[in-house]
Design a protein around this motif. Structure first.
Motif, short mmCIF file in Angstrom:
data_model
loop_
_atom_site.label_atom_id
_atom_site.label_comp_id
_atom_site.label_asym_id
_atom_site.label_seq_id
_atom_site.Cartn_x
_atom_site.Cartn_y
_atom_site.Cartn_z
N GLN A 12 0.82 -1.19 0.00
CA GLN A 12 0.00 0.00 0.00
C GLN A 12 0.86 1.26 0.00
O GLN A 12 1.97 1.27 0.52
CB GLN A 12 -0.92 0.01 1.22
CG GLN A 12 -1.94 -1.14 1.19
CD GLN A 12 -2.80 -1.13 2.43
OE1 GLN A 12 -2.30 -0.97 3.54
NE2 GLN A 12 -4.09 -1.30 2.25
N GLY B 7 -0.66 5.88 -7.39
CA GLY B 7 -0.39 4.47 -7.17
C GLY B 7 0.31 3.84 -8.35
O GLY B 7 1.26 3.08 -8.20
N ARG B 8 -0.15 4.18 -9.56
CA ARG B 8 0.47 3.64 -10.77
C ARG B 8 1.90 4.16 -10.92
O ARG B 8 2.82 3.43 -11.31
CB ARG B 8 -0.36 3.99 -12.00
CG ARG B 8 0.24 3.51 -13.33
CD ARG B 8 0.43 1.99 -13.32
NE ARG B 8 1.12 1.54 -14.51
CZ ARG B 8 0.49 1.11 -15.61
NH1 ARG B 8 -0.83 1.09 -15.65
NH2 ARG B 8 1.17 0.70 -16.65
N GLU C 45 4.02 2.27 -8.54
CA GLU C 45 4.14 0.89 -9.00
C GLU C 45 5.16 0.79 -10.14
O GLU C 45 6.00 -0.11 -10.17
CB GLU C 45 2.77 0.41 -9.48
CG GLU C 45 2.70 -1.07 -9.80
CD GLU C 45 1.29 -1.50 -10.15
OE1 GLU C 45 1.15 -2.57 -10.75
OE2 GLU C 45 0.33 -0.76 -9.83
N ASP C 46 5.12 1.75 -11.06
CA ASP C 46 6.03 1.73 -12.20
C ASP C 46 7.46 2.07 -11.81
O ASP C 46 8.41 1.63 -12.46
CB ASP C 46 5.55 2.71 -13.27
CG ASP C 46 4.31 2.21 -14.01
OD1 ASP C 46 3.90 1.05 -13.78
OD2 ASP C 46 3.75 2.98 -14.81
N ARG D 53 8.82 1.27 -8.95
CA ARG D 53 9.26 0.34 -7.92
C ARG D 53 10.61 -0.32 -8.20
O ARG D 53 11.40 -0.52 -7.26
CB ARG D 53 8.19 -0.73 -7.71
CG ARG D 53 8.55 -1.76 -6.67
CD ARG D 53 7.39 -2.68 -6.40
NE ARG D 53 7.79 -3.78 -5.56
CZ ARG D 53 6.95 -4.55 -4.91
NH1 ARG D 53 5.67 -4.33 -5.01
NH2 ARG D 53 7.37 -5.53 -4.16
N LEU E 96 -2.11 -0.08 -4.10
CA LEU E 96 -1.61 -0.27 -5.45
C LEU E 96 -2.36 -1.42 -6.10
O LEU E 96 -2.90 -2.29 -5.44
CB LEU E 96 -0.11 -0.57 -5.43
CG LEU E 96 0.79 0.56 -4.94
CD1 LEU E 96 2.24 0.15 -5.09
CD2 LEU E 96 0.52 1.85 -5.67
N ARG E 97 -2.36 -1.44 -7.41
CA ARG E 97 -3.11 -2.46 -8.12
C ARG E 97 -2.54 -3.85 -7.87
O ARG E 97 -1.33 -4.04 -7.89
CB ARG E 97 -3.03 -2.16 -9.62
CG ARG E 97 -3.73 -0.88 -10.00
CD ARG E 97 -3.48 -0.57 -11.46
NE ARG E 97 -4.14 0.66 -11.83
CZ ARG E 97 -3.77 1.41 -12.85
NH1 ARG E 97 -2.76 1.07 -13.59
NH2 ARG E 97 -4.42 2.52 -13.14
N ALA F 54 -1.43 -7.47 -8.82
CA ALA F 54 -0.93 -8.02 -10.06
C ALA F 54 -1.89 -9.08 -10.58
O ALA F 54 -2.25 -10.01 -9.85
CB ALA F 54 0.45 -8.64 -9.83
N ALA G 177 4.51 -7.60 -8.17
CA ALA G 177 4.33 -6.18 -8.46
C ALA G 177 5.05 -5.78 -9.75
O ALA G 177 4.49 -5.06 -10.58
CB ALA G 177 4.82 -5.34 -7.29
N ALA H 291 3.29 -4.52 -13.27
CA ALA H 291 3.61 -3.21 -13.85
C ALA H 291 4.22 -3.32 -15.23
O ALA H 291 3.91 -2.52 -16.12
CB ALA H 291 4.56 -2.46 -12.92
#
Length: 227
Positions: free
Chosen positions: A2, A105-106, A109-110, A112, A143-144, A146, A169, A173
């Motif tokens: 999160q 969030g995206r 995530e990208d 990361r 976050l989304r 996977a 994750a 992504a």
């Protein structure tokens, strides 16, 4: 995992962490991608309303900020929407400018894959559950998750399953959006949704991708990602 929402008493440090992630991500890219990330960072730091998740700025104003023409602004804003980093909340009409939101969030995530470049203290702040720092605050943006790979028995499906198991994750992504184009003489070609996406996978995740493919089919000689 999160992501703490950048509001409340710790808002300043959370905003700083988001910008730090974008900065580290940009430094790991080529000059074209660096410029793209720098442009969205300029929008965030000058006009983004964190509380309302709104960016209200006309194309002419953005053109001045970026030192480009309005045609470039239109093209670059479309690229940012294609990445999923920017969302059109309200289309401009009758003299009113469009209103955009940011998918923080995206973005996180990208970015990361480069978090370790910043340090474990950074990971502890943005992903406390992963670092062993305990539960995060209740005021969070998830976050989304996977998505699970398809189990259709193909080479790419098998490689996806391995990549998902290694790091869900990163898989969600970067690897899940890839689609198989074809296999020729031991070389697999995959398609990415954008050139930015293809370039990142080629530069930073190609060896991991090739290892997963060879684990499923040892005869694979190479892999390329196109857009």
């Amino acid at each position: 995992m999160q992501l703490p929402r950048p509001v409340g008493r710790e808002a300043a440090s959370r905003k700083y962490d988001i910008l730090s992630a974008l900065m580290a991500f940009a430094l790991a890219q080529d000059k074209h991608a660096q410029r793209q990330v720098l442009r969205i960072m300029a929008l965030i730091t000058t006009r983004y309303n964190w509380q309302r998740d709104e960016l209200t700025m006309g194309q002419g104003e953005i053109a001045k900020l970026w030192s480009v023409d309005e045609r470039t602004v239109k093209r670059e804003m479309a690229k940012l929407r294609a990445l999923g980093w920017m969302v059109l909340k309200r289309q401009g009409a009758r003299g009113r400018v469009s209103v955009y939101g940011l998918d923080l969030g995206r973005m996180m995530e990208d970015t990361r894959p480069v978090w370790p470049h910043i340090g474990q203290d950074f990971i502890a702040r943005v992903a406390p559950a992963e670092s062993g720092a305990g539960e995060g605050a209740s005021n969070v943006v998830p976050l989304r998750a996977a998505p699970q790979p398809a189990a259709d028995g193909t080479l790419w499906a098998g490689a996806q399953a391995r990549l998902h198991g290694e790091d869900a994750a990163v898989y969600g992504a970067w690897f899940h959006p890839l689609t198989e184009v074809g296999m020729e003489e031991g070389s697999l070609t995959l398609a990415a949704p954008t050139r930015f996406h293809a370039r990142y996978v080629e530069q930073h995740l190609r060896e991991r991708l090739l290892a997963a493919l060879r684990a499923v089919e040892p005869s694979v000689r190479s892999v390329s990602v196109i857009a």
